[in-house]
Design an enzyme around this catalytic site. Structure first.
Site, mmCIF file in Angstrom:
data_model
loop_
_atom_site.group_PDB
_atom_site.id
_atom_site.type_symbol
_atom_site.label_atom_id
_atom_site.label_comp_id
_atom_site.label_asym_id
_atom_site.label_seq_id
_atom_site.Cartn_x
_atom_site.Cartn_y
_atom_site.Cartn_z
ATOM 1 N N HIS A 184 -56.401 -80.611 -33.395
ATOM 2 C CA HIS A 184 -55.182 -80.521 -34.196
ATOM 3 C C HIS A 184 -55.001 -79.146 -34.822
ATOM 4 O O HIS A 184 -54.216 -78.962 -35.744
ATOM 5 C CB HIS A 184 -55.163 -81.592 -35.297
ATOM 6 C CG HIS A 184 -55.072 -82.992 -34.760
ATOM 7 N ND1 HIS A 184 -54.938 -84.091 -35.562
ATOM 8 C CD2 HIS A 184 -55.089 -83.470 -33.487
ATOM 9 C CE1 HIS A 184 -54.884 -85.193 -34.813
ATOM 10 N NE2 HIS A 184 -54.990 -84.834 -33.553
ATOM 11 N N ASP A 234 -59.527 -84.047 -34.055
ATOM 12 C CA ASP A 234 -58.779 -83.802 -35.295
ATOM 13 C C ASP A 234 -58.782 -82.298 -35.578
ATOM 14 O O ASP A 234 -58.808 -81.507 -34.641
ATOM 15 C CB ASP A 234 -59.393 -84.631 -36.435
ATOM 16 C CG ASP A 234 -58.388 -84.929 -37.541
ATOM 17 O OD1 ASP A 234 -57.542 -84.075 -37.818
ATOM 18 O OD2 ASP A 234 -58.454 -86.012 -38.142
#
Ligand SMILES: *[C@@H]1O[C@H](CO)[C@@H](O)[C@H](O)[C@H]1NC(C)=O
Ligand SMILES: *[C@@H]1O[C@H](CO)[C@@H](O)[C@H](O)[C@H]1NC(C)=O
Ligand SMILES: *[C@@H]1O[C@H](CO)[C@@H](O)[C@H](O)[C@H]1NC(C)=O
Ligand SMILES: *[C@@H]1O[C@H](CO)[C@@H](O)[C@H](O)[C@H]1NC(C)=O
Ligand SMILES: *[C@@H]1O[C@H](CO)[C@@H](O)[C@H](O)[C@H]1NC(C)=O
Ligand SMILES: *[C@@H]1O[C@H](CO)[C@@H](O)[C@H](O)[C@H]1NC(C)=O
Ligand SMILES: *[C@@H]1O[C@H](CO)[C@@H](O)[C@H](O)[C@H]1NC(C)=O
Length: 427
Positions: A253, A230
Site C-alpha cells: 500500500h 499493507d
C-alpha cells in the site's frame, strides 16, 4: 586476557545457575570465539520441529552479559521458536547473528493472549545489532482463515519482530517473511538503522505492514526491499527525523504517514525524507492520512525521486480517512498538514494520479510539487482526474500531461486565523 576470563567466569556462573553446558565453546585460545554464543551449544536441536525457545533464551542470557558478544543462530539449521522476549539492558555492542532459519510455531491458538502482540519481542536494548543471511519466518498461514473462524481466537495478529524502548539499534541483511501482522516494528525507540533488509509477505495478506514506526525518532531505512499486503513503511504519531532511502516497495500500500488523530487524539509527525524509492504494484504511492477530529501537525515532509509503477494513486493526502464500517462525521478539528514537498515523482498510475482531500477547517498548506510526471499504466482504460480540495501550494517544472491545476495558490498566512489554539505542543 581480562575480558576473556571475565566472560568465562560469567558464563560459568550462568552454567551453575542452570544453563546447559556449552559444548564446542572455546575458552582460552581464541579471544573472539569466547564471545560467540552459538545456540547449538545451549541445547538447540535445530531441526525445525523441537521447540528451541529455551536454548535461544539461555544463549541470549549468556551473550547479554558480555561486552561485544555475538549470539549465533547458525546457517543450515531451522529453529522452532515460540513467542519470546529478549530483554535488556545488555552489555554494549551485542550482535544477534542470524544465519539460519527461525520458524514461528505452527499455531498459537491456545497460547496466552500476550502472544498475539508479537512473536520476537526486543525490549530495553541499546547498541544492539541484528544481522546475518538468515530468515525469520512468521508462518502466517495459520492465521489465513481466522476471520471466518468466528470469535474462537483473538483477531489480533502478532508482529514478527518488535523493538520497545530501544536505542542505537541496527537491523541488517536478514529476511523477514510471512508475517501474520506487521513485520518489523519500532515503538518508543530512537537512533534506528535498518539496512539491506528483505521483507516479504503476499499481497493478499491483511494488515501486514512492512516496517511500522511509532513514537520513534532518528530512523534510517536504506537499501531494503519490502513487499507485503499493507503499508511498506507506516509512520505513526511521535515520529520525527525519519529517512527512507534507496528502497523498493513491491507490492503493498506504499509509504504511509498515518492514520493520525483517530478518536480526536493528538498526532505529531515531522521531518520525514523519502528519497530514491521505487514503489511498484501498490494501492498508493506516498500517502498522508488523518482522521477527522484529531489535533496536531504533520509538517516538513519530503518525497524526492520516487519512481512508481502500476500504483493506484501515487500521491495522496486524505484528511477524511475512515476505515470503520460506518461513515465518519466531519469535525471542526483536524490534524494540520503543511510543508509537504513532492519532487520528481514519476511513473505510471492505475487509478488516479493525485488526490488531495484536505480538511475544510484546516486546509493543507505549503504543498510543493515539482517535476511530477505521472501517466496511466494502460492508456486504453478510464482513469480518474486529479482531485484537489482545500489544498494550497505550488506546482512547477515538468508536470507532463497532468496539468493538475487544481492546487489553489496561497500560503499559510491566510489560514493561521483558522487554526484554533489548543493546549498541545508538537515539538
Ligand atoms: C560487560 O562485559 C565486560 C566483559 O566482557 C565485563 O567486564 C563487564 O562487567 C560487563 N558489564 C556488565 C554490566 O555486565
Ligand atoms: C553505546 O555506544 C556508544 C558509542 O560507542 C556509547 O557512547 C554509549 O555509552 C553506549 N551505550 C550503552 C548503553 O552502552
Ligand atoms: C484456509 O481455507 C482454505 C479454503 O477453505 C483451505 O484450503 C486452507 O487449507 C485453509 N488454511 C488453513 C491454514 O486452515
Ligand atoms: C547511541 O549512540 C550514540 C553515538 O554512538 C551515543 O552518543 C549515545 O550515547 C548512544 N545512546 C545510547 C542510549 O546508548
Ligand atoms: C545485502 O545482503 C545480502 C545478503 O542478504 C548480501 O549478499 C549483500 O552483499 C548485501 N548488500 C549490501 C549492499 O550490503
Ligand atoms: C526538514 O526535515 C529534514 C529531514 O528530512 C531536515 O533535514 C530539515 O532540517 C528539516 N527542516 C526543518 C525546518 O526542520
Ligand atoms: C465532509 O466534508 C467534505 C468536504 O467538505 C464533504 O465532501 C463530505 O461530504 C463531508 N462528509 C460528511 C459525512 O458530511
Amino acid at each position: 586476557m581480562i575480558k576473556q576470563s571475565l566472560s568465562f567466569i560469567i558464563f560459568s556462573l550462568l552454567s551453575l545457575a542452570g544453563t546447559p553446558n556449552a559444548t564446542g565453546f572455546h575458552h582460552g585460545s581464541n579471544h573472539k570465539s569466547s564471545r560467540i554464543f552459538n545456540i547449538m551449544s545451549f541445547g538447540a536441536a535445530g531441526n525445525g520441529v523441537k521447540d528451541d525457545s529455551q536454548a535461544l533464551l539461555f544463549a541470549w542470557k549468556a551473550a547479554c552479559s558480555v561486552h561485544k558478544a555475538t549470539l549465533l543462530v547458525p546457517s543450515q539449521y531451522q529453529f522452532l521458536v515460540n513467542p519470546v522476549t529478549f530483554q535488556g539492558p545488555c552489555n554494549s555492542s551485542l550482535i544477534f547473528q542470524i544465519d539460519g532459519i527461525i520458524l514461528a510455531p505452527q499455531s498459537i491458538a491456545n497460547s496466552p493472549k500476550s502472544n498475539y502482540f508479537q512473536w520476537l519481542n526486543f525490549k530495553w536494548l541499546s547498541n544492539f545489532t541484528i544481522q546475518g543471511t538468515g530468515t525469520i519466518n512468521g508462518r502466517s498461514s495459520q492465521f489465513q482463515n481466522q476471520t471466518s473462524k468466528g470469535d474462537q481466537s483473538p483477531t489480533m495478529k502478532p508482529t514478527i519482530m518488535r523493538f520497545y524502548k530501544s536505542y542505537n539499534i541496527s537491523v541488517r541483511e536478514i529476511q523477514i517473511v510471512n508475517s501474520p501482522g506487521c513485520h518489523l516494528k519500532f515503538d518508543n525507540s530512537r537512533w534506528i538503522k535498518v539496512k539491506n533488509v528483505t521483507i516479504f509477505s503476499s499481497q493478499e495478506s491483511l494488515n501486514t505492514d512492512g516496517i511500522h514506526l511509532q513514537n520513534t525518532r532518528d530512523v534510517e531505512i536504506r537499501k531494503s526491499s519490502i513487499g507485503c499486503g499493507d503499508d511498506c513503511v507506516s509512520i505513526q504519531t511521535g515520529c520525527s527525523n525519519i529517512q527512507i532511502r534507496n528502497t523498493i516497495c513491491n507490492p503493498g500500500h506504499g509509504i504511509s504517514i498515518g492514520g493520525l488523530g483517530r478518536g480526536n487524539s493528538l498526532a505529531c509527525v515531522s521531518n520525514v525524507l523519502v528519497n530514491n524509492v521505487k514503489i511498484q504494484n501498490s494501492l498508493y504511492g506516498v500517502r498522508i492520512k488523518t482522521w477527522q477530529g484529531g489535533i496536531g501537525t504533520v509538517k516538513n515532509i519530503t518525497f524526492n525521486n520516487i519512481k512508481v509503477s502500476n500504483v493506484g494513486t501515487p500521491i495522496i493526502i486524505d484528511q477524511y480517512y475512515c476505515d470503520t464500517s460506518s461513515p465518519c462525521d466531519n469535525k471542526t478539528d483536524s490534524v494540520s498538514v503543511s510543508s509537504i514537498k513532492y519532487h520528481s515523482i514519476t511513473g505510471t498510475y492505475s487509478y488516479r494520479p493525485i488526490k488531495f482531500a484536505c480538511s475544510d477547517s484546516s486546509p493543507c498548506t505549503g504543498l510543493a510539487l515539482r517535476d511530477v510526471e505521472l501517466v496511466p499504466s494502460d492508456w486504453s482504460k478510464y482513469y480518474e482526474k486529479p482531485f484537489c480540495w482545500k489544498s494550497y501550494g505550488e506546482m512547477w517544472g515538468l508536470v507532463g500531461k497532468l496539468n493538475v491545476g487544481c492546487l489553489e495558490r496561497g500560503n499559510n498566512r491566510l489560514f493561521k486565523v483558522l487554526n484554533k489554539s489548543h493546549n498541545y505542543t508538537c515539538s
